[in-house]
Scaffold this active site. Structure first.
Site, PDB file in Angstrom:
ATOM      1  N   ASP A 156       0.873  -1.173   0.000  1.00 35.60           N
ATOM      2  CA  ASP A 156       0.000   0.000   0.000  1.00 35.60           C
ATOM      3  C   ASP A 156       0.918   1.233   0.000  1.00 35.60           C
ATOM      4  OD1 ASP A 156      -2.151   1.703   0.004  1.00 35.60           O
ATOM      5  OD2 ASP A 156      -3.221   0.662   1.598  1.00 35.60           O
TER       6      ASP A 156
HETATM    7  C1  NOJ Z   1      -4.094   3.904   0.136  1.00 38.25           C
HETATM    8  C2  NOJ Z   1      -5.236   2.951   0.285  1.00 38.25           C
HETATM    9  O1  NOJ Z   1      -5.144   2.261   1.516  1.00 38.25           O
HETATM   10  C3  NOJ Z   1      -5.325   1.922  -0.828  1.00 38.25           C
HETATM   11  O2  NOJ Z   1      -6.528   1.191  -0.683  1.00 38.25           O
HETATM   12  C4  NOJ Z   1      -5.260   2.607  -2.163  1.00 38.25           C
HETATM   13  O3  NOJ Z   1      -5.377   1.642  -3.186  1.00 38.25           O
HETATM   14  C5  NOJ Z   1      -3.966   3.375  -2.257  1.00 38.25           C
HETATM   15  N1  NOJ Z   1      -3.925   4.394  -1.211  1.00 38.25           N
HETATM   16  C6  NOJ Z   1      -3.801   4.040  -3.626  1.00 38.25           C
HETATM   17  O4  NOJ Z   1      -4.664   5.102  -3.752  1.00 38.25           O
END
Ligand code: NOJ
Length: 747
Positions: A294
């Site tokens: 993430d």
């Molecule tokens: C953080 C989020 O937790 C995740 O779900 C997301 O895909 C990413 N940012 C990218 O935006």
């Protein structure tokens, strides 16, 4: 934040440019690749420098829609140097084409980029939030919605979505419950698979299919106190039993990538959890896709306190099984040095690089890097009438009728003056809900707009806001009451602003925010019929509201067609059949509250209020306000003649469901089982099946379910999954609390 490209790492990369580039034997090969794809990948792997291999392991953000700190700003240069594997948050054909051209025309080996984005509930046509969609219990429609999302996203250059989010969540304080399928693992797994199928279609090489990414691996939905990013501390059995199955369902459905979660489990952050990412995911489950972190979650290993610095974090993540670093630059900056210091192996770098190339091959990017860049498709395949009509149907199927005092709904024919009141009645900005990606709020239809259009010139519709969703200003109350007094029927739109759920949007109170309860109370005093429509991204504790003589329709955030789909239900064109997939508590103090809880050794029997030393609260009953699986209809259903027959490994359950009301209607008939004596304690009920059936008024349908004894299996202390022969209670009903049941002994 570490800058992307230090001089030291540059020197290290150059020194190791030509080491170990042929360690192909250690890599895994994706089973769906063609011989020519494999030949292409082999050829690339043999030509790639270390620097280029490490390059494939980096996912950088374009600068649109950041959800965390940003790292490098020199992305374009890095693309040309072959140091970028994928870009996120870049879409529209011209933009994607320009970035792809940098990779394909200017980089040495011309390896195309992946383009990823959070296509969570639609791309341009926004569907209801995923939690709302799950309340439709319509797997086919959910799959179709993701198909539409994939068609639109790929028409704008994207080829990878960071979805589905399959985190089971039992705590409505956590803002990201809006993104998932609720509290039940069995249903969540079915929905997870449907979403993957919708995104990926039958052929990933088609120009309208997207690579799916199951997230957030794992147990991100169980943060302490419901606070986003917080610690997760659960037993291994709970992890296996409740949180992992939806991920496995995604992989079984063919999901090509998986995203690590921000949280730790038992002291190990997921992004460096070797057991999770390698032993379980790859060795036990046989996952052949790639693992992405993430957003900066590799860097966050330092804050977690398990890595000394970003370099150490990169080592831990790669060695644990991470293939791609989202935004953090840690792989880019330190991987070559780490290899030189023998802290990572060339084999592991090869495996990771190869897994990214394989995804690109599966998507057909080596055949045509611009296959997702069609201007014609961008002009003709976005927000089409078909897409909008599916979105509208999905809104009405996601609505859940929670209460219908005095049969206030549907709106009676020939009603006189109508007042629409409330902060969510005409708020376009709130209609889409969180994670609405490329959706344009300006294009959403509000409740006020839809209801006005439906009544046309026949009925006068007046509007007052009454109050804001989230402050204490009551200055609009008088005008709202005045309008209510002059009306024959009131539609009251209450709830949360859309930003109050989603990422980094946890709440300690899950009551209606601001002064909305008070607004409802003063309006109720007018004695006029009131239909409340709720807009929110989580279950709310609406005990006060439900104590008023009103109808309550839970509408979630419906997306582009919110107003129209809700109006279809309010006017009775659609008979509501949605059922909640998360328990609605009476009070936030009951959290966590979920239907498949354990009995405890001192269960509280609701009628026995004198017993003190039982598992209960002094100030609130144990039962929820609305249980899992609950939802009313404009008609009524009666369940009878439950039969349970067993034959070798097969359990056949039949039940008769009669539509005893005055309208045709759909009903979600739910099957639950309780293992009465297990070797471990078992939940008081577990969902094992459902059928959504249309039953005409006056009609009785016989519904059958067939279970296999394996459906009764669960994880035991040896972490093996099997079932315990003995006595089971089989329940069938309209929700998890209102059921008819039969005991059966299964040997
Ligand atoms: C953080 C989020 O937790 C995740 O779900 C997301 O895909 C990413 N940012 C990218 O935006």
């Amino acid at each position: 934040m570490q800058k992307c490209f230090s001089l030291a790492s540059m020197v290290a990369i150059l020194m190791f440019t030509f080491t170990g580039s042929c360690v192909l034997s250690q890599t895994t090969v994706h089973q769906n690749l063609s011989a020519s794809d494999i030949a292409k990948i082999d050829s690339l792997m043999s030509q790639m420098t270390l620097e280029e291999k490490i390059g494939q392991l980096n996912l950088f953000a374009s600068g649109w829609d950041a959800t965390g700190p940003m790292a490098g700003s020199n992305n374009e240069q890095l693309i040309r140097e072959g140091k970028v594997g994928a870009i996120l948050n870049a879409y529209t054909v011209d933009y994607v084409r320009a970035l792809q051209r940098m990779a394909v025309d200017d980089s040495r080996l011309k390896i195309p980029l992946l383009f990823g984005y959070d296509v969570i509930h639609g791309h341009r046509t926004i569907f209801p939030i995923p939690l709302g969609q799950s309340c439709s219990w319509n797997l086919k429609m959910i799959e179709d919605a993701e198909r539409v999302a994939a068609v639109e996203a790929t028409a704008e250059g994207l080829n990878w979505t960071f979805a589905p989010m399959v985190d089971i969540a039992r705590d409505p304080r956590w803002g990201r419950v809006m993104e998932g399928a609720g509290e039940d693992t069995w249903l969540g797994s079915k929905i997870a698979a449907a979403r993957v199928k919708g995104f990926q279609g039958k052929d990933l090489k088609a120009n309208n299919t997207l690579l799916a990414c199951a997230k957030h691996f794992a147990a991100y939905g169980a943060p302490q106190g419901g606070r986003d990013y917080h610690t997760v501390d659960i037993s291994q059995i709970s992890l296996y039993e409740w949180y992992l199955p939806p991920f496995k369902a995604c992989l079984d459905a063919g999901a090509g990538s998986i995203m690590t979660s921000f949280n730790e489990i038992g002291g190990v952050p997921s992004t460096c959890n070797k057991w999770l990412l390698t032993d379980l995911l790859r060795k036990e489950w046989g996952f052949k896709g790639f693992v992405v972190t993430d957003w900066t979650s590799t860097n966050e290993l330092v804050d977690h306190g398990v890595a000394e610095n970003f370099k150490d974090a990169a080592r831990l993540a790669l060695n644990a099984g991470v293939d791609m670093d989202m935004v953090g630059c840690t792989f880019l900056d330190y991987m070559a040095e780490l290899l030189k210091e023998k802290k990572v192996t060339m084999g592991r770098i090869d495996t990771a690089a190869r897994s990214i190339l394989e995804a690109k091959a599966l998507l057909g990017l080596f055949d045509d890097p611009y296959r997702y860049c069609s201007k014609t498709r961008q002009e003709t395949e976005i927000m089409t009438p078909d897409h909008l009509s599916l979105a509208r149907r999905m809104v009405s199927e996601s609505c859940v009728l929670l209460q219908n005092q005095n049969q206030i709904l549907p709106i009676p024919e020939g009603v006189g003056r109508v007042a629409i009141i409330g902060p969510l009645a005409d708020s376009k900005k709130d209609m889409l809900g969180s994670w609405s990606g490329a959706g344009k709020w300006e294009k959403s239809v509000t409740l006020l707009e839809a209801v006005r259009e439906r009544f046309g010139k026949k009925t006068q519709v007046f509007y007052e806001k009454g109050c804001n969703a989230n402050d204490n200003d009551k200055s609009g109350f008088d005008a709202a009451v005045k309008l209510a007094m002059s009306a024959d029927y009131i539609i009251l739109a209450l709830g949360e602003n859309s930003w109050m759920s989603g990422e980094a949007a946890s709440r300690t109170s899950i009551e209606l925010p601001g002064v909305q309860n008070e607004l409802a109370e003063v309006l109720a005093k007018t004695g006029k019929p009131i239909a409340v429509v709720l807009f929110n991204g989580r279950p709310l504790a609406i005990t006060k509201l439900s104590g008023l003589p009103v109808a309550i329709l839970e509408a979630w955030f419906g997306g582009t067609q919110a107003g129209n789909g809700i109006a279809d239900v309010l006017f009775g064109d659609v008979n509501p059949a949605g059922k909640i997939t998360m328990t609605f508590p009476r009070s936030g103090g009951q959290i966590p509250i979920f239907y498949n809880a354990k009995n405890t050794g001192r269960p509280f029997i609701l009628t026995d209020t004198t017993d003190k030393y039982v598992s209960r609260y002094l100030d609130c009953s144990n039962d929820p306000l609305f249980p899992f699986g609950y939802g009313l209809s404009y008609t009524s259903f009666e369940y009878s003649n439950l039969e349970v027959a067993t034959d070798v490994n097969k359990i056949t359950v039949t039940v008769q469901v009669a539509n005893t009301g005055s309208r045709d209607g759909e009903e979600v008939i739910q099957l639950y089982v309780r293992d009465k004596v297990g070797s471990l304690t078992r939940p008081v009920k577990e969902l094992k099946g459902f059928e959504k059936a249309l039953i005409k008024k006056g009609e009785t349908k016989t519904i059958s379910f067939i279970l296999n004894t394996n459906d009764l299996a669960y994880y035991h202390t040896d972490m093996k999954k099997y079932w315990d022969p003995g006595e089971f209670e089989v329940f069938v009903g309209t929700n998890s609390a209102e059921t008819i049941s039969k005991s059966v002994t299964i040997k």
